[in-house]
Design a protein around this motif. Structure first.
Motif, PDB file in Angstrom:
ATOM      1  N   ALA A   1      13.084  13.701 -16.716  1.00  0.00           N
ATOM      2  CA  ALA A   1      13.570  13.083 -17.951  1.00  0.00           C
ATOM      3  C   ALA A   1      14.176  11.741 -17.571  1.00  0.00           C
ATOM      4  N   VAL A   2      13.521  10.658 -17.923  1.00  0.00           N
ATOM      5  CA  VAL A   2      13.911   9.329 -17.472  1.00  0.00           C
ATOM      6  C   VAL A   2      14.365   8.502 -18.670  1.00  0.00           C
ATOM      7  N   ARG A   3      15.466   7.775 -18.460  1.00  0.00           N
ATOM      8  CA  ARG A   3      16.004   6.892 -19.503  1.00  0.00           C
ATOM      9  C   ARG A   3      16.267   5.516 -18.892  1.00  0.00           C
ATOM     10  N   ILE A   4      15.933   4.468 -19.619  1.00  0.00           N
ATOM     11  CA  ILE A   4      16.170   3.099 -19.164  1.00  0.00           C
ATOM     12  C   ILE A   4      17.298   2.499 -19.996  1.00  0.00           C
TER      13      ILE A   4
ATOM     14  N   LEU B   1       0.831  -1.210   0.000  1.00  0.00           N
ATOM     15  CA  LEU B   1       0.000   0.000   0.000  1.00  0.00           C
ATOM     16  C   LEU B   1       0.865   1.259   0.000  1.00  0.00           C
ATOM     17  N   HIS B   2       1.970   1.225   0.758  1.00  0.00           N
ATOM     18  CA  HIS B   2       2.866   2.382   0.762  1.00  0.00           C
ATOM     19  C   HIS B   2       3.428   2.628  -0.625  1.00  0.00           C
ATOM     20  N   ASP B   3       3.860   1.551  -1.285  1.00  0.00           N
ATOM     21  CA  ASP B   3       4.451   1.722  -2.612  1.00  0.00           C
ATOM     22  C   ASP B   3       3.437   2.238  -3.617  1.00  0.00           C
ATOM     23  N   VAL B   4       2.237   1.638  -3.584  1.00  0.00           N
ATOM     24  CA  VAL B   4       1.216   2.031  -4.559  1.00  0.00           C
ATOM     25  C   VAL B   4       0.757   3.462  -4.324  1.00  0.00           C
ATOM     26  N   ILE B   5       0.333   3.748  -3.088  1.00  0.00           N
ATOM     27  CA  ILE B   5      -0.229   5.059  -2.802  1.00  0.00           C
ATOM     28  C   ILE B   5       0.862   6.123  -2.810  1.00  0.00           C
ATOM     29  N   GLY B   6       2.020   5.804  -2.203  1.00  0.00           N
ATOM     30  CA  GLY B   6       3.079   6.801  -2.128  1.00  0.00           C
ATOM     31  C   GLY B   6       3.539   7.271  -3.488  1.00  0.00           C
ATOM     32  N   HIS B   7       3.762   6.332  -4.398  1.00  0.00           N
ATOM     33  CA  HIS B   7       4.246   6.718  -5.729  1.00  0.00           C
ATOM     34  C   HIS B   7       3.206   7.513  -6.492  1.00  0.00           C
TER      35      HIS B   7
ATOM     36  N   THR C   1       9.733   7.908  -7.227  1.00  0.00           N
ATOM     37  CA  THR C   1       8.939   8.743  -6.311  1.00  0.00           C
ATOM     38  C   THR C   1       9.843   9.654  -5.487  1.00  0.00           C
ATOM     39  N   ASN C   2      10.926   9.088  -4.927  1.00  0.00           N
ATOM     40  CA  ASN C   2      11.852   9.887  -4.136  1.00  0.00           C
ATOM     41  C   ASN C   2      12.521  10.966  -4.974  1.00  0.00           C
ATOM     42  N   ALA C   3      12.853  10.622  -6.216  1.00  0.00           N
ATOM     43  CA  ALA C   3      13.483  11.612  -7.088  1.00  0.00           C
ATOM     44  C   ALA C   3      12.538  12.773  -7.361  1.00  0.00           C
ATOM     45  N   ALA C   4      11.240  12.481  -7.542  1.00  0.00           N
ATOM     46  CA  ALA C   4      10.275  13.539  -7.834  1.00  0.00           C
ATOM     47  C   ALA C   4       9.938  14.359  -6.594  1.00  0.00           C
ATOM     48  N   LYS C   5       9.923  13.720  -5.405  1.00  0.00           N
ATOM     49  CA  LYS C   5       9.477  14.413  -4.196  1.00  0.00           C
ATOM     50  C   LYS C   5      10.595  15.163  -3.490  1.00  0.00           C
ATOM     51  N   HIS C   6      11.772  14.538  -3.388  1.00  0.00           N
ATOM     52  CA  HIS C   6      12.783  15.033  -2.464  1.00  0.00           C
ATOM     53  C   HIS C   6      14.009  15.661  -3.112  1.00  0.00           C
ATOM     54  N   SER C   7      14.424  15.188  -4.270  1.00  0.00           N
ATOM     55  CA  SER C   7      15.751  15.570  -4.750  1.00  0.00           C
ATOM     56  C   SER C   7      15.755  16.796  -5.645  1.00  0.00           C
ATOM     57  N   GLY C   8      14.615  17.155  -6.234  1.00  0.00           N
ATOM     58  CA  GLY C   8      14.607  18.235  -7.201  1.00  0.00           C
ATOM     59  C   GLY C   8      15.359  17.863  -8.470  1.00  0.00           C
ATOM     60  N   ALA C   9      15.387  16.558  -8.807  1.00  0.00           N
ATOM     61  CA  ALA C   9      16.142  16.092  -9.966  1.00  0.00           C
ATOM     62  C   ALA C   9      15.424  16.454 -11.259  1.00  0.00           C
ATOM     63  N   GLY C  10      16.213  16.541 -12.320  1.00  0.00           N
ATOM     64  CA  GLY C  10      15.661  16.768 -13.647  1.00  0.00           C
ATOM     65  C   GLY C  10      15.825  15.563 -14.539  1.00  0.00           C
ATOM     66  N   ARG C  11      16.907  14.781 -14.297  1.00  0.00           N
ATOM     67  CA  ARG C  11      17.193  13.605 -15.114  1.00  0.00           C
ATOM     68  C   ARG C  11      17.361  12.383 -14.209  1.00  0.00           C
TER      69      ARG C  11
ATOM     70  N   GLU D   1       5.696   2.231 -18.122  1.00  0.00           N
ATOM     71  CA  GLU D   1       4.589   3.003 -17.569  1.00  0.00           C
ATOM     72  C   GLU D   1       5.073   3.937 -16.462  1.00  0.00           C
ATOM     73  N   LEU D   2       6.019   3.447 -15.641  1.00  0.00           N
ATOM     74  CA  LEU D   2       6.592   4.307 -14.611  1.00  0.00           C
ATOM     75  C   LEU D   2       7.357   5.463 -15.236  1.00  0.00           C
ATOM     76  N   VAL D   3       8.058   5.177 -16.316  1.00  0.00           N
ATOM     77  CA  VAL D   3       8.805   6.226 -17.006  1.00  0.00           C
ATOM     78  C   VAL D   3       7.857   7.296 -17.540  1.00  0.00           C
ATOM     79  N   ASP D   4       6.773   6.855 -18.170  1.00  0.00           N
ATOM     80  CA  ASP D   4       5.803   7.821 -18.711  1.00  0.00           C
ATOM     81  C   ASP D   4       5.198   8.669 -17.607  1.00  0.00           C
ATOM     82  N   SER D   5       4.885   8.042 -16.467  1.00  0.00           N
ATOM     83  CA  SER D   5       4.309   8.785 -15.359  1.00  0.00           C
ATOM     84  C   SER D   5       5.305   9.794 -14.799  1.00  0.00           C
ATOM     85  N   ALA D   6       6.590   9.391 -14.702  1.00  0.00           N
ATOM     86  CA  ALA D   6       7.607  10.304 -14.191  1.00  0.00           C
ATOM     87  C   ALA D   6       7.852  11.460 -15.154  1.00  0.00           C
ATOM     88  N   LYS D   7       7.779  11.190 -16.447  1.00  0.00           N
ATOM     89  CA  LYS D   7       7.973  12.256 -17.423  1.00  0.00           C
ATOM     90  C   LYS D   7       6.889  13.312 -17.302  1.00  0.00           C
TER      91      LYS D   7
END
Length: 386
Positions: free
Chosen positions: A267-270, A182-188, A296-306, A256-262
């Motif tokens: 900017a996400v690359r696999i 539940l944490h993973d699903v809801i948190g992300h 999720t952590n990258a989007a919430k906490h780090s202020g990352a762009g890539r 799907e995670l990449v699309d959601s993060a974009k």
């Protein structure tokens, strides 16, 4: 001859089992006592009547051994002693207090069981001093039997307690697993919705088209949240209901995670290396959740762009790395909230025999690296075109 069907053979339980036990013991005792009476001669009429009143009373007490174990135990011990004092027939009535003694010990009432066993041994030993035909060997054998019965009952109680504790531990582990899911699903997904809502508010007046795109992403993310939430909560349903039909997520859904993060501005690359393998469900799910939580952590906490996601299929293990160019761990609290996601990812990896490390990179940014042993997997498969 038709095959034997074990499902048709059902042993009685509860009150019916007690009734069957009482009836069977009564028949055994009655036949044993009457057989000895026919062989060696009978008792005087008063003793005969008293002994035959005691036999059904003692055997009938087994009907109440579950509801009143200790009173029934003392009654059978004392009434059996009275039976042997009144009758010259050495019938097998002692079976009844032994059965009750085992039941009391199996319930964990060791003090009561030991007291009853000691009373029986002392009573038989006293008979050796009043001219009865009981000797020291018989007392010694009876003591040995009673010690063995109490010990077996105690072992039974220990096994039941161990099984109950193991069941409680399994239930606790399952609750923790569901909480982690539940944490993973809801948190992300909620984090992504929060970022996208902020972007929509920021662009609403300046760029309505981009705001509309962000709102569409919020709708898609909320729908995905509800879908995964239903699938996760399906594990809480009763065992006699149908199992969930939706498969657990895996690395096949990493795009799907990449699309959601974009949509959240990343900017996400696999990058995939090695011969792609078919993973077991636990490994596949753990890998997906680690990537999901890292994004999720990258989007919430780090202020990352890539963000770069590296998936390496080795000979014996799967290596994952999620690296971003944000501000590292400076804004990531180690306590509850910010640190719970990393703790959950670490627990997932260790549960599969792997390991996970998370921390700032020397060149800047933050990295999550994990190793997940394959366990039993399929052979390497041809990588699909993406």
């Amino acid at each position: 001859m038709p095959p034997f069907d074990q499902t048709r053979v059902r042993l009685p339980t509860g009150a019916r089992a007690d009734a069957a036990l009482a009836g069977g013991v009564f028949v055994l005792v009655a036949l044993g006592a009457e057989g000895q009476r026919l062989r060696y001669g009978g008792d005087p009429m008063p003793s005969l009547i008293a002994s035959w009143l005691l036999i059904p009373a003692v055997c009938g007490a087994l009907l109440f051994r579950r509801r009143y174990p200790v009173p029934v135990g003392w009654f059978t011990v004392l009434a059996t002693g009275a039976y042997y004092l009144l009758s010259s027939i050495d019938g097998p009535l002692v079976i009844v207090p032994i059965v009750v003694l085992y039941a009391i010990a199996a319930q964990g009432r060791l003090q009561a069981a030991i007291a009853m066993a000691a009373t029986m041994v002392i009573g038989v030993a006293a008979g050796t001093f009043v001219g009865s035909d009981v000797n020291g060997t018989a007392v010694f054998m009876l003591a040995g039997w009673l010690v063995a019965v109490v010990a077996l009952g105690s072992v039974r109680q220990g096994r039941v307690a161990y099984a109950e504790e193991e069941a409680r531990l399994r239930a606790t582990e399952e609750r923790l697993r569901i909480a982690r899911e539940l944490h993973d699903v809801i948190g992300h997904n909620i984090s992504m919705i929060n970022v996208q809502a902020g972007a929509a508010l920021h662009r609403l007046k300046k760029d309505p088209a981009q705001a509309e795109e962000a709102l569409a992403a919020i709708k898609s993310s909320s729908r995905e949240t509800l879908r995964e939430l239903r699938a996760t909560l399906g594990a809480l349903r009763q065992v006699d209901e149908d199992a969930p039909t939706a498969p657990a997520p895996g690395l096949a859904r990493a795009d799907e995670l990449v699309d959601s993060a974009k949509l959240a501005g990343l900017a996400v690359r696999i990058e995939r290396t090695g011969a792609e393998r078919s993973l077991t469900a636990p490994v596949d799910l753990a890998a997906y959740r680690i990537v999901q939580e890292s994004l999720t952590n990258a989007a919430k906490h780090s202020g990352a762009g890539r963000v770069t996601i590296r998936i390496a299929y080795g000979e014996r293990e799967l290596a994952l790395a999620v690296e971003d160019d944000g501000r590292g761990s400076a804004v990531r609290p180690a306590g509850a909230g910010g640190g719970s996601g990393i703790a959950g990812m670490t627990a997932r990896a260790r549960a599969l025999g792997g390991e996970l490390a998370a921390g700032p990179r020397p060149e800047g940014g933050f990295a999550v690296r994990a190793r997940l042993p394959y366990g039993i997997t399929g052979e390497p498969m041809k990588r699909s075109e993406r």
